[in-house]
Design a protein around this motif. Structure first.
Motif: not given
Ligand code: ATP
Ligand code: MG
Length: 403
Positions: A120-124
């Motif tokens: 559930a980790i997002a990265m831009d």
């Protein structure tokens, strides 16, 4: 450990196309998890607040793979990117599918519906990480933990139980106690899942580097009791301590079973099941080899690749008390040498065919023909005669009953 950014850098134009038009876009899921762990990355998933229609309007080459659920594939430079609109899911039916999905404009709601904190980790696009559920901490502590209450999350979708076990097998992580207890409590819900989805996770699980640990967990949780086919198999007698392919696993399971249970229930491809059955037969037959000729015939019948596969799974066969052939007769060197010195490697290379036999003996085709061809083939393979048309005909005349 190095974190390889290449695949993310390749994807930057796709991200930029979205952000240049005022949308938010993040890498999310397995690719971010694997990147942060320094593991090789598979496919890149992108999540965005652009709707499927808006995504389609921004890219030339799109495929609406799951448009109603918010997923559009964008092909960029020959690479496929799965782009999914931020979404939440309605109530779940039958422990396996949401009644509906709703598109939302907020990243938090999107990651909140995901299964485990590490997923559930997002990265831009600047490699800034947005981690609402302490996924990075769980990566550091090597913990598999659901996003939110594990009971509720497994009750919604029982596949998550298998996915959690699959991640344990692939990553070697520990399952958080509460998550584990909820798995135990909800394991029976697995029986509601489509077998196809189960098999996807199971195949990855069996192939995981840490399958030894997970295989024990499967037994502890009585997972097999809730999966068609396996529930009728003697799974208690099976041990898996190193990664296996699905056909290899099935061959071992079939070996241990005294009854024939229909593999059709697994809904896998015919080729895959055939391969498992062939491997099973080869494993049973390899034991009977006692002579050079028998080895020639075996290597010819099953092929070099399958012989090598038997060798590769020797430890696995051993731990499952499946008898092994003598290592003197059957080893990497003997099978390669035997293969390389075979007089023919397939039926097409035989100097004779059915038509020639029919005309040589002036007999109508019948069961005799199949027998004669097979016996001649074996005689050539075992080098009792040369692969020569005339010689084969004479040999058939002397050795095969033609009626
Ligand atoms: P892999 O590296 O094997 O592709 P993955 O974590 O990317 O692993 P996928 O099946 O590709 O797994 O799913 C992508 C992401 O979608 C997951 O990381 C997770 O965030 C979410 N997801 C997938 N299946 C579920 C599910 N059943 N319930 C909740 N979230 C899910
Ligand atoms: Mg993935």
């Amino acid at each position: 450990m190095t974190n390889d950014k290449t695949l993310f850098l390749d994807a930057l134009p796709v991200m930029q196309q979205l952000t240049d038009h005022g949308y938010e876009a993040y890498f999310v899921g397995g690719s971010v998890r694997d990147f942060l762990m320094g593991r090789p990355i598979n496919d890149i998933d992108i999540t965005t607040n652009a709707t499927p229609d808006e995504i389609e309007a921004l890219f030339v080459h799109t495929i609406p793979v799951g448009k109603e659920h918010g997923t559009i594939n964008v092909v960029w430079n020959g690479i496929n990117y799965e782009i999914t609109t931020f979404r939440t899911e309605g109530v779940y039916l039958d422990h396996r599918r949401p009644s509906h999905v709703s598109f939302v404009r907020d990243l938090y709601q999107d990651v909140e519906r995901r299964d485990f904190t590490i997923n559930a980790i997002a990265m831009d696009q600047h490699f800034n990480v947005l981690d609402y559920f302490e996924g990075q901490q769980d990566i550091n502590n090597q913990l598999i933990r659901t996003v939110g209450d594990p009971h509720a999350r497994f009750e919604e979708d029982a596949l998550r139980i298998l996915r959690g076990l699959r991640f344990q097998a692939q990553l070697g992580f520990t399952i958080d106690t509460q998550t584990y207890n909820a798995m135990a409590e909800r394991a029976a819900d697995i029986s509601h899942l489509a077998i196809e989805r189960i098999m996807v996770e199971l195949e990855k699980l069996l192939n995981g580097a840490h399958v030894i640990k997970t295989f024990t967990t499967l037994a502890d949780l009585h997972i097999w009791d809730h999966i068609v086919y396996f529930k009728d198999m003697p799974m208690k007698h099976i041990q898996i301590s190193s990664p296996v392919t699905l056909p290899q696993f099935l061959a071992i399971v079939m070996y241990q079973s005294t009854q024939s249970v229909k593999t059709k229930q697994l809904k896998r491809s015919k080729d895959e099941i055939k391969h498992a059955e062939r491997l099973l037969r080869a494993v049973q037959e390899v034991l009977t080899l006692t002579s050079k000729q028998a080895l020639q015939q075996f290597v010819y019948d099953y092929g070099l690749a399958l012989c090598n596969e038997i060798l590769a799974i020797q430890p696995l066969l051993q731990e499952n008390n499946i008898p092994q052939p003598s290592a003197l007769l059957f080893n990497g060197q003997t099978i390669t040498e035997t293969w390389n010195t075979l007089s023919i490697t397939n039926r097409q290379q035989l100097a004779i065919d059915g038509k020639m036999l029919i005309s040589a003996f002036d007999k109508k085709a019948g069961p005799w023909l199949k027998d004669a061809l097979r016996l001649a083939e074996c005689a050539v393979v075992q080098q009792q005669i040369a692969n020569d048309k005339q010689e084969i005909i004479e040999w058939v005349r002397a050795n095969v009953k033609i009626s």
